[in-house]
Design a protein around this motif. Structure first.
Motif, short mmCIF file in Angstrom:
data_model
loop_
_atom_site.label_atom_id
_atom_site.label_comp_id
_atom_site.label_asym_id
_atom_site.label_seq_id
_atom_site.Cartn_x
_atom_site.Cartn_y
_atom_site.Cartn_z
N GLY A 50 0.83 -1.19 0.00
CA GLY A 50 0.00 0.00 0.00
C GLY A 50 0.86 1.24 0.00
O GLY A 50 2.08 1.19 -0.20
N ASP A 51 0.23 2.37 0.26
CA ASP A 51 0.91 3.66 0.15
C ASP A 51 0.17 4.67 1.02
O ASP A 51 -1.05 4.58 1.16
CB ASP A 51 0.90 4.10 -1.31
N ILE A 52 0.90 5.65 1.58
CA ILE A 52 0.24 6.64 2.43
C ILE A 52 -0.69 7.55 1.64
O ILE A 52 -1.52 8.24 2.23
CB ILE A 52 1.26 7.49 3.22
N GLU A 53 -0.58 7.53 0.32
CA GLU A 53 -1.50 8.31 -0.50
C GLU A 53 -2.69 7.49 -0.99
O GLU A 53 -3.51 7.98 -1.76
CB GLU A 53 -0.76 8.93 -1.69
N ASN A 54 -2.77 6.26 -0.52
CA ASN A 54 -3.89 5.37 -0.86
C ASN A 54 -4.67 5.08 0.41
O ASN A 54 -4.34 4.16 1.15
CB ASN A 54 -3.35 4.07 -1.47
N PRO A 55 -5.72 5.87 0.70
CA PRO A 55 -6.45 5.70 1.97
C PRO A 55 -7.00 4.30 2.17
O PRO A 55 -6.99 3.78 3.29
CB PRO A 55 -7.59 6.73 1.85
N ILE A 69 0.88 2.18 14.40
CA ILE A 69 1.95 3.16 14.59
C ILE A 69 2.23 3.79 13.23
O ILE A 69 2.58 3.09 12.27
CB ILE A 69 3.23 2.52 15.15
N HIS A 70 2.07 5.09 13.16
CA HIS A 70 2.22 5.81 11.89
C HIS A 70 3.52 6.61 11.90
O HIS A 70 3.61 7.65 12.56
CB HIS A 70 1.03 6.73 11.66
N THR A 71 4.52 6.11 11.17
CA THR A 71 5.80 6.83 11.07
C THR A 71 6.11 7.27 9.65
O THR A 71 7.06 8.02 9.44
CB THR A 71 6.98 5.97 11.59
N ALA A 72 5.35 6.81 8.67
CA ALA A 72 5.63 7.16 7.28
C ALA A 72 5.47 8.66 7.07
O ALA A 72 4.54 9.29 7.57
CB ALA A 72 4.67 6.41 6.35
N PHE A 73 6.41 9.24 6.33
CA PHE A 73 6.35 10.66 6.00
C PHE A 73 7.22 10.90 4.78
O PHE A 73 8.30 10.32 4.66
CB PHE A 73 6.86 11.51 7.18
N ASP A 74 6.74 11.73 3.88
CA ASP A 74 7.51 12.09 2.69
C ASP A 74 8.54 13.15 3.08
O ASP A 74 8.17 14.29 3.40
CB ASP A 74 6.57 12.63 1.61
N HIS A 75 9.81 12.79 3.09
CA HIS A 75 10.86 13.67 3.59
C HIS A 75 11.49 14.54 2.50
O HIS A 75 12.63 14.99 2.65
CB HIS A 75 11.94 12.87 4.32
N ASP A 76 10.73 14.83 1.45
CA ASP A 76 11.16 15.82 0.47
C ASP A 76 10.83 17.20 1.04
O ASP A 76 9.72 17.70 0.88
CB ASP A 76 10.45 15.59 -0.87
N PHE A 77 11.79 17.80 1.72
CA PHE A 77 11.52 19.03 2.44
C PHE A 77 11.39 20.25 1.52
O PHE A 77 11.01 21.32 1.97
CB PHE A 77 12.60 19.28 3.50
N LYS A 86 -0.21 15.95 3.24
CA LYS A 86 -0.31 14.54 2.90
C LYS A 86 -0.38 13.69 4.17
O LYS A 86 -1.14 12.71 4.25
CB LYS A 86 0.89 14.13 2.04
N ASP A 87 0.42 14.07 5.16
CA ASP A 87 0.41 13.35 6.44
C ASP A 87 -0.95 13.50 7.12
O ASP A 87 -1.47 12.54 7.69
CB ASP A 87 1.52 13.89 7.34
N LYS A 88 -1.52 14.69 7.05
CA LYS A 88 -2.85 14.93 7.60
C LYS A 88 -3.86 13.96 7.00
O LYS A 88 -4.67 13.34 7.72
CB LYS A 88 -3.26 16.37 7.33
N ARG A 89 -3.83 13.81 5.68
CA ARG A 89 -4.79 12.92 5.02
C ARG A 89 -4.58 11.46 5.42
O ARG A 89 -5.54 10.71 5.60
CB ARG A 89 -4.69 13.08 3.50
N ALA A 90 -3.32 11.07 5.59
CA ALA A 90 -3.04 9.69 6.02
C ALA A 90 -3.55 9.45 7.43
O ALA A 90 -4.14 8.39 7.72
CB ALA A 90 -1.53 9.43 5.94
N ILE A 91 -3.34 10.42 8.32
CA ILE A 91 -3.83 10.28 9.70
C ILE A 91 -5.36 10.21 9.71
O ILE A 91 -5.95 9.40 10.44
CB ILE A 91 -3.32 11.46 10.55
N GLU A 92 -5.99 11.02 8.89
CA GLU A 92 -7.46 10.99 8.81
C GLU A 92 -7.95 9.64 8.33
O GLU A 92 -8.95 9.11 8.85
CB GLU A 92 -7.95 12.10 7.88
N ALA A 93 -7.28 9.06 7.33
CA ALA A 93 -7.70 7.77 6.79
C ALA A 93 -7.56 6.67 7.84
O ALA A 93 -8.47 5.85 8.03
CB ALA A 93 -6.86 7.43 5.56
#
Length: 298
Positions: A50-55, A69-77, A86-93
């Motif tokens: 799966g993927d953090i952009e796939n709810p 436990i949610h540690t995934a994060f896109d580290h392209d700063f 994007k992290d907000k949407r993953a947490i919501e899902a």
């Protein structure tokens, strides 16, 4: 306990996998790739594609677990604000699957948002929604889910390090190599907290096993290491000069990292240690930076 872990093949997540398995938990690890699935299986975890952009993939993984436990994060700063959204949407899902249950849901944030005002130590009891770090949105989202009946717990991270990676210090090293100098802002007395990745993984496990809904935990071993000290050891490692820059040159010299370079981000973990019995034992960030092979990080 069956734990669904996002970011399971990442720098921190891969250590959490080992920590949880060693403690007798089962791990379902989110991964996007076949290589990641093989690595998780070899470690003793159950891969979940799966993927953090796939709810849907997030909710399917959470549905099979006793905790998340949610540690995934896109580290392209360079796209930090967008990645915080994007992290907000993953947490919501994930929260949509977990709310109304008693299944622990650990999300990840940064220690800076625990500072009530600039220069004050970040505390677990504080959430500064006005902090300039865009990642405040992760905690705002977690608070809403907590109100909706999810067992949300927050782990706040400092500069997490070993001899290969060191949080924001890693891109700082790349910039120092590119520019030919290791620079700090002003007197370089602003501080960044830090902890070894192995100790951080142990804290996630303890927060899962001993924590409670609504609590925040600081994965902080060293409360604050000065920018000057970090620059000095990196300058020696790279064989470049160490210099001071005025604040107005930070953005031009450091690019996206400039917004962080002058921040004083000292953070306490006294409450976390007392509450969870967490006792970090790993080396400090300066020690790891001294032992780093700078030729391998080119």
């Amino acid at each position: 306990m069956r734990v669904f872990l996002t970011g399971a093949t990442g720098f921190i997540g891969s250590r959490i996998v080992t920590e949880l398995l060693s403690a007798g938990h089962q791990v379902i690890g989110l991964t996007r790739s076949e290589a990641g699935a093989r690595a998780l299986a070899e470690a003793g975890a159950e891969p979940h594609r799966g993927d953090i952009e796939n709810p849907g993939s997030l909710q399917a993984g959470a549905a099979t677990a006793d905790s998340v436990i949610h540690t995934a994060f896109d580290h392209d700063f360079t796209n930090f604000v967008a990645n915080c959204e994007k992290d907000k949407r993953a947490i919501e899902a994930l929260g949509a699957e977990l709310k109304g249950s008693r299944r622990p849901f650990l999300i990840t944030s940064g220690t800076g948002v625990g500072a009530a005002a600039p220069g004050q130590p970040a505390l677990e009891s504080v959430f500064n929604a006005a902090h300039q770090n865009p990642r405040v949105i992760s905690e705002v989202t977690g608070a809403r889910l907590l109100d909706d009946g999810a067992d949300v717990r927050i782990v706040r991270l400092p500069q997490v390090h070993d001899t290969v990676k060191q949080g924001l210090v890693t891109p700082y090293i790349a910039i120092s190599r590119e520019k030919g100098v290791a620079a700090y802002i002003g007197e370089g007395l602003n501080r960044w907290p830090a902890a070894h990745v192995r100790d951080v993984a142990a804290l996630y496990r303890l927060a899962l096993e001993r924590g409670q809904a609504g609590e925040r935990y600081h994965a902080v071993d060293e409360e604050g290491v000065t920018a000057q000290a970090i620059a000095t050891v990196i300058g020696a490692g790279l064989g470049v000069d160490v210099i001071s820059l005025p604040p107005e040159q930070a953005q031009q010299h450091f690019g996206w990292l400039g917004m962080f370079m002058g921040m004083d981000l000292v953070a306490s973990s006294a409450w976390t240690r007392s509450r969870l019995g967490w006792q970090p034992t790993g080396p400090g960030i300066i020690s790891d930076l001294k032992r780093m092979d700078y030729n391998l990080s080119q």
